[in-house]
Design a protein around this motif. Structure first.
Motif, PDB file in Angstrom:
ATOM      1  N   ASP A  44      21.443  29.003 -35.132  1.00  0.00           N
ATOM      2  CA  ASP A  44      21.987  30.355 -35.124  1.00  0.00           C
ATOM      3  C   ASP A  44      23.055  30.402 -34.033  1.00  0.00           C
ATOM      4  O   ASP A  44      23.269  29.422 -33.313  1.00  0.00           O
ATOM      5  N   TRP A  45      23.732  31.525 -33.906  1.00  0.00           N
ATOM      6  CA  TRP A  45      24.758  31.643 -32.866  1.00  0.00           C
ATOM      7  C   TRP A  45      24.122  31.428 -31.504  1.00  0.00           C
ATOM      8  O   TRP A  45      23.031  31.927 -31.233  1.00  0.00           O
ATOM      9  N   THR A  69      19.050  27.650 -21.690  1.00  0.00           N
ATOM     10  CA  THR A  69      19.648  26.552 -20.919  1.00  0.00           C
ATOM     11  C   THR A  69      20.287  25.540 -21.848  1.00  0.00           C
ATOM     12  O   THR A  69      20.136  25.598 -23.056  1.00  0.00           O
ATOM     13  N   GLY A  70      20.977  24.596 -21.257  1.00  0.00           N
ATOM     14  CA  GLY A  70      21.538  23.473 -21.993  1.00  0.00           C
ATOM     15  C   GLY A  70      22.736  23.829 -22.845  1.00  0.00           C
ATOM     16  O   GLY A  70      23.510  24.742 -22.523  1.00  0.00           O
ATOM     17  N   GLU A  71      22.875  23.104 -23.945  1.00  0.00           N
ATOM     18  CA  GLU A  71      24.035  23.260 -24.808  1.00  0.00           C
ATOM     19  C   GLU A  71      24.145  24.683 -25.360  1.00  0.00           C
ATOM     20  O   GLU A  71      25.232  25.244 -25.416  1.00  0.00           O
ATOM     21  N   GLY A  95      27.081  29.457 -25.670  1.00  0.00           N
ATOM     22  CA  GLY A  95      26.928  30.910 -25.707  1.00  0.00           C
ATOM     23  C   GLY A  95      27.813  31.615 -24.704  1.00  0.00           C
ATOM     24  O   GLY A  95      28.418  32.651 -25.011  1.00  0.00           O
ATOM     25  N   VAL A  96      27.910  31.071 -23.503  1.00  0.00           N
ATOM     26  CA  VAL A  96      28.783  31.657 -22.483  1.00  0.00           C
ATOM     27  C   VAL A  96      30.236  31.587 -22.939  1.00  0.00           C
ATOM     28  O   VAL A  96      30.987  32.560 -22.826  1.00  0.00           O
ATOM     29  N   TRP A  97      30.638  30.445 -23.488  1.00  0.00           N
ATOM     30  CA  TRP A  97      32.018  30.292 -23.959  1.00  0.00           C
ATOM     31  C   TRP A  97      32.318  31.271 -25.088  1.00  0.00           C
ATOM     32  O   TRP A  97      33.340  31.957 -25.085  1.00  0.00           O
ATOM     33  N   LEU A  98      31.398  31.362 -26.065  1.00  0.00           N
ATOM     34  CA  LEU A  98      31.606  32.257 -27.201  1.00  0.00           C
ATOM     35  C   LEU A  98      31.622  33.718 -26.751  1.00  0.00           C
ATOM     36  O   LEU A  98      32.452  34.507 -27.207  1.00  0.00           O
ATOM     37  N   HIS A  99      30.733  34.078 -25.853  1.00  0.00           N
ATOM     38  CA  HIS A  99      30.701  35.445 -25.314  1.00  0.00           C
ATOM     39  C   HIS A  99      32.036  35.784 -24.658  1.00  0.00           C
ATOM     40  O   HIS A  99      32.580  36.873 -24.853  1.00  0.00           O
ATOM     41  N   THR A 121      30.832  38.511 -35.348  1.00  0.00           N
ATOM     42  CA  THR A 121      29.635  39.279 -35.665  1.00  0.00           C
ATOM     43  C   THR A 121      28.417  38.787 -34.911  1.00  0.00           C
ATOM     44  O   THR A 121      27.612  39.585 -34.456  1.00  0.00           O
ATOM     45  N   GLY A 122      28.274  37.496 -34.785  1.00  0.00           N
ATOM     46  CA  GLY A 122      27.159  36.943 -34.026  1.00  0.00           C
ATOM     47  C   GLY A 122      25.818  37.095 -34.714  1.00  0.00           C
ATOM     48  O   GLY A 122      25.736  37.209 -35.932  1.00  0.00           O
ATOM     49  N   ARG A 123      24.765  37.116 -33.909  1.00  0.00           N
ATOM     50  CA  ARG A 123      23.400  37.193 -34.425  1.00  0.00           C
ATOM     51  C   ARG A 123      23.127  38.564 -35.036  1.00  0.00           C
ATOM     52  O   ARG A 123      23.642  39.561 -34.574  1.00  0.00           O
ATOM     53  N   ARG A 124      22.259  38.565 -36.017  1.00  0.00           N
ATOM     54  CA  ARG A 124      21.811  39.832 -36.593  1.00  0.00           C
ATOM     55  C   ARG A 124      20.568  40.272 -35.844  1.00  0.00           C
ATOM     56  O   ARG A 124      19.751  39.457 -35.438  1.00  0.00           O
ATOM     57  N   ARG A 125      20.431  41.543 -35.687  1.00  0.00           N
ATOM     58  CA  ARG A 125      19.261  42.078 -34.987  1.00  0.00           C
ATOM     59  C   ARG A 125      18.023  41.940 -35.871  1.00  0.00           C
ATOM     60  O   ARG A 125      18.110  41.938 -37.082  1.00  0.00           O
TER      61      ARG A 125
END
Length: 111
Positions: A50-51, A59-61, A66-70, A98-102
């Motif tokens: 998932d995103w 942590t990790g990859e 996630g930080v880069w995409l954010h 859109t990212g993750r769905r709730r």
């Protein structure tokens, strides 16, 4: 003495030779690093993940991506994301904004 001097060719060869032994000295230019991160995110998604999340508990990859995409999403919302980068993201990962769905993830198998 700086990376800028080395790139301009004004750094003495002795310094260049000495600094070449350090792995962190010759970092890729930002544009190359950005493309590498985009490719890593595409591979991550293609592997069925998932995103990636950017929260501190991750942590990790996943965290790094996630930080880069954010960061890319925030720049896009503020109108600061370069058009070429937005185009590249849209081509490689069309639903990147859109990212993750709730809620819960849908089940993949039948019971």
């Amino acid at each position: 003495m700086s990376r800028r001097d080395a790139a301009a060719g004004t750094l003495a060869p002795a310094y260049c030779d000495g600094l070449a032994a350090r792995l962190d000295w010759q970092r890729p230019p930002r544009a190359v690093a950005w493309q590498d991160r985009l490719a890593a995110l595409a591979r991550y998604r293609a592997a069925g993940h998932d995103w990636p999340r950017h929260k501190a508990a991750v942590t990790g990859e996943e965290h790094d991506l996630g930080v880069w995409l954010h960061s890319q999403r925030q720049k896009a919302r503020r109108g600061e994301l370069e058009p070429d980068k937005a185009r590249a993201l849209n081509e490689v990962l069309p639903d990147w904004c859109t990212g993750r769905r709730r809620g819960r993830r849908p089940r993949t198998g039948t019971v």
